[in-house]
Design a protein around this motif. Structure first.
Motif, PDB file in Angstrom:
ATOM      1  N   UNK A   1       0.817  -1.216   0.000  1.00  0.00           N
ATOM      2  CA  UNK A   1       0.000   0.000   0.000  1.00  0.00           C
ATOM      3  C   UNK A   1       0.851   1.268   0.000  1.00  0.00           C
ATOM      4  N   UNK A   2       2.100   1.164   0.362  1.00  0.00           N
ATOM      5  CA  UNK A   2       2.988   2.327   0.352  1.00  0.00           C
ATOM      6  C   UNK A   2       3.178   2.870  -1.075  1.00  0.00           C
ATOM      7  N   UNK A   3       2.987   2.024  -2.054  1.00  0.00           N
ATOM      8  CA  UNK A   3       3.129   2.421  -3.458  1.00  0.00           C
ATOM      9  C   UNK A   3       1.879   3.114  -4.010  1.00  0.00           C
ATOM     10  N   UNK A   4       0.750   3.001  -3.328  1.00  0.00           N
ATOM     11  CA  UNK A   4      -0.521   3.423  -3.903  1.00  0.00           C
ATOM     12  C   UNK A   4      -0.573   4.895  -4.309  1.00  0.00           C
ATOM     13  N   UNK A   5      -0.114   5.830  -3.501  1.00  0.00           N
ATOM     14  CA  UNK A   5      -0.184   7.233  -3.953  1.00  0.00           C
ATOM     15  C   UNK A   5       0.587   7.479  -5.252  1.00  0.00           C
ATOM     16  N   UNK A   6       1.757   6.874  -5.397  1.00  0.00           N
ATOM     17  CA  UNK A   6       2.525   7.093  -6.626  1.00  0.00           C
ATOM     18  C   UNK A   6       1.897   6.364  -7.813  1.00  0.00           C
ATOM     19  N   UNK A   7       1.258   5.233  -7.576  1.00  0.00           N
ATOM     20  CA  UNK A   7       0.565   4.516  -8.660  1.00  0.00           C
ATOM     21  C   UNK A   7      -0.584   5.364  -9.175  1.00  0.00           C
ATOM     22  N   UNK A   8      -1.387   5.893  -8.268  1.00  0.00           N
ATOM     23  CA  UNK A   8      -2.521   6.724  -8.686  1.00  0.00           C
ATOM     24  C   UNK A   8      -2.049   7.971  -9.429  1.00  0.00           C
ATOM     25  N   UNK A   9      -0.993   8.591  -8.946  1.00  0.00           N
ATOM     26  CA  UNK A   9      -0.480   9.803  -9.577  1.00  0.00           C
ATOM     27  C   UNK A   9       0.096   9.513 -10.965  1.00  0.00           C
ATOM     28  N   UNK A  10       0.895   8.460 -11.070  1.00  0.00           N
ATOM     29  CA  UNK A  10       1.583   8.164 -12.325  1.00  0.00           C
ATOM     30  C   UNK A  10       0.654   7.630 -13.412  1.00  0.00           C
ATOM     31  N   UNK A  11      -0.300   6.771 -13.025  1.00  0.00           N
ATOM     32  CA  UNK A  11      -1.120   6.095 -14.038  1.00  0.00           C
ATOM     33  C   UNK A  11      -2.553   6.621 -14.132  1.00  0.00           C
ATOM     34  N   UNK A  12      -2.940   7.528 -13.215  1.00  0.00           N
ATOM     35  CA  UNK A  12      -4.209   8.219 -13.336  1.00  0.00           C
ATOM     36  C   UNK A  12      -5.468   7.422 -13.060  1.00  0.00           C
ATOM     37  N   UNK A  13      -5.337   6.305 -12.379  1.00  0.00           N
ATOM     38  CA  UNK A  13      -6.511   5.512 -12.010  1.00  0.00           C
ATOM     39  C   UNK A  13      -6.471   5.265 -10.499  1.00  0.00           C
ATOM     40  N   UNK A  14      -7.641   5.230  -9.873  1.00  0.00           N
ATOM     41  CA  UNK A  14      -7.661   4.908  -8.447  1.00  0.00           C
ATOM     42  C   UNK A  14      -7.311   3.434  -8.215  1.00  0.00           C
ATOM     43  N   UNK A  15      -6.828   3.126  -7.031  1.00  0.00           N
ATOM     44  CA  UNK A  15      -6.426   1.757  -6.700  1.00  0.00           C
ATOM     45  C   UNK A  15      -7.592   0.784  -6.857  1.00  0.00           C
ATOM     46  N   UNK A  16      -8.775   1.203  -6.478  1.00  0.00           N
ATOM     47  CA  UNK A  16      -9.947   0.323  -6.612  1.00  0.00           C
ATOM     48  C   UNK A  16     -10.156  -0.100  -8.064  1.00  0.00           C
ATOM     49  N   UNK A  17      -9.889   0.792  -9.000  1.00  0.00           N
ATOM     50  CA  UNK A  17     -10.041   0.455 -10.418  1.00  0.00           C
ATOM     51  C   UNK A  17      -8.990  -0.569 -10.845  1.00  0.00           C
ATOM     52  N   UNK A  18      -7.738  -0.389 -10.383  1.00  0.00           N
ATOM     53  CA  UNK A  18      -6.694  -1.371 -10.689  1.00  0.00           C
ATOM     54  C   UNK A  18      -7.051  -2.731 -10.103  1.00  0.00           C
ATOM     55  N   UNK A  19      -7.582  -2.731  -8.889  1.00  0.00           N
ATOM     56  CA  UNK A  19      -7.950  -4.004  -8.268  1.00  0.00           C
ATOM     57  C   UNK A  19      -9.077  -4.682  -9.046  1.00  0.00           C
ATOM     58  N   UNK A  20     -10.001  -3.900  -9.562  1.00  0.00           N
ATOM     59  CA  UNK A  20     -11.084  -4.487 -10.354  1.00  0.00           C
ATOM     60  C   UNK A  20     -10.542  -5.064 -11.660  1.00  0.00           C
ATOM     61  N   UNK A  21      -9.588  -4.388 -12.275  1.00  0.00           N
ATOM     62  CA  UNK A  21      -8.951  -4.910 -13.491  1.00  0.00           C
ATOM     63  C   UNK A  21      -8.304  -6.258 -13.187  1.00  0.00           C
ATOM     64  N   UNK A  22      -7.618  -6.340 -12.065  1.00  0.00           N
ATOM     65  CA  UNK A  22      -6.970  -7.593 -11.665  1.00  0.00           C
ATOM     66  C   UNK A  22      -8.010  -8.683 -11.454  1.00  0.00           C
ATOM     67  N   UNK A  23      -9.060  -8.363 -10.731  1.00  0.00           N
ATOM     68  CA  UNK A  23     -10.107  -9.365 -10.445  1.00  0.00           C
ATOM     69  C   UNK A  23     -10.845  -9.802 -11.704  1.00  0.00           C
ATOM     70  N   UNK A  24     -11.075  -8.870 -12.614  1.00  0.00           N
ATOM     71  CA  UNK A  24     -11.817  -9.186 -13.846  1.00  0.00           C
ATOM     72  C   UNK A  24     -10.980  -9.922 -14.878  1.00  0.00           C
ATOM     73  N   UNK A  25      -9.674  -9.984 -14.684  1.00  0.00           N
ATOM     74  CA  UNK A  25      -8.793 -10.590 -15.688  1.00  0.00           C
ATOM     75  C   UNK A  25      -8.976 -12.099 -15.812  1.00  0.00           C
ATOM     76  N   UNK A  26      -9.451 -12.734 -14.751  1.00  0.00           N
ATOM     77  CA  UNK A  26      -9.578 -14.187 -14.769  1.00  0.00           C
ATOM     78  C   UNK A  26      -8.275 -14.906 -14.459  1.00  0.00           C
ATOM     79  N   UNK A  27      -7.217 -14.157 -14.260  1.00  0.00           N
ATOM     80  CA  UNK A  27      -5.904 -14.726 -13.930  1.00  0.00           C
ATOM     81  C   UNK A  27      -5.799 -14.816 -12.413  1.00  0.00           C
TER      82      UNK A  27
END
Length: 68
Positions: A9-35
């Protein structure tokens, strides 16, 4: 004294800033991937979304720890 965020979680602020998506959206992408395998998920985020390895790893580790 404030508690410092540790672990993935220490990476989360820089992830949101650099890639422009909230963490919840990234987590949904991961969950929806089927992997379900950690390194396959990291690879997917790196390939399809151009995330850096550390950022992808942090997102996957945190999401898997919460459960898919």
């Amino acid at each position: 004294m404030t508690d410092q965020v540790k672990g993935p979680a220490a990476y989360f602020p820089s992830i949101e800033k650099k890639y422009g998506r909230p963490i919840a959206e990234w987590q949904q992408i991961i969950r929806d991937s089927g992997i379900t395998k950690h390194m396959e998920l990291v690879g997917m985020l790196k390939t399809e979304y151009a995330l850096g390895h550390g950022h992808a790893n942090a997102l996957v580790a945190h999401t898997l720890a919460e459960g898919l």
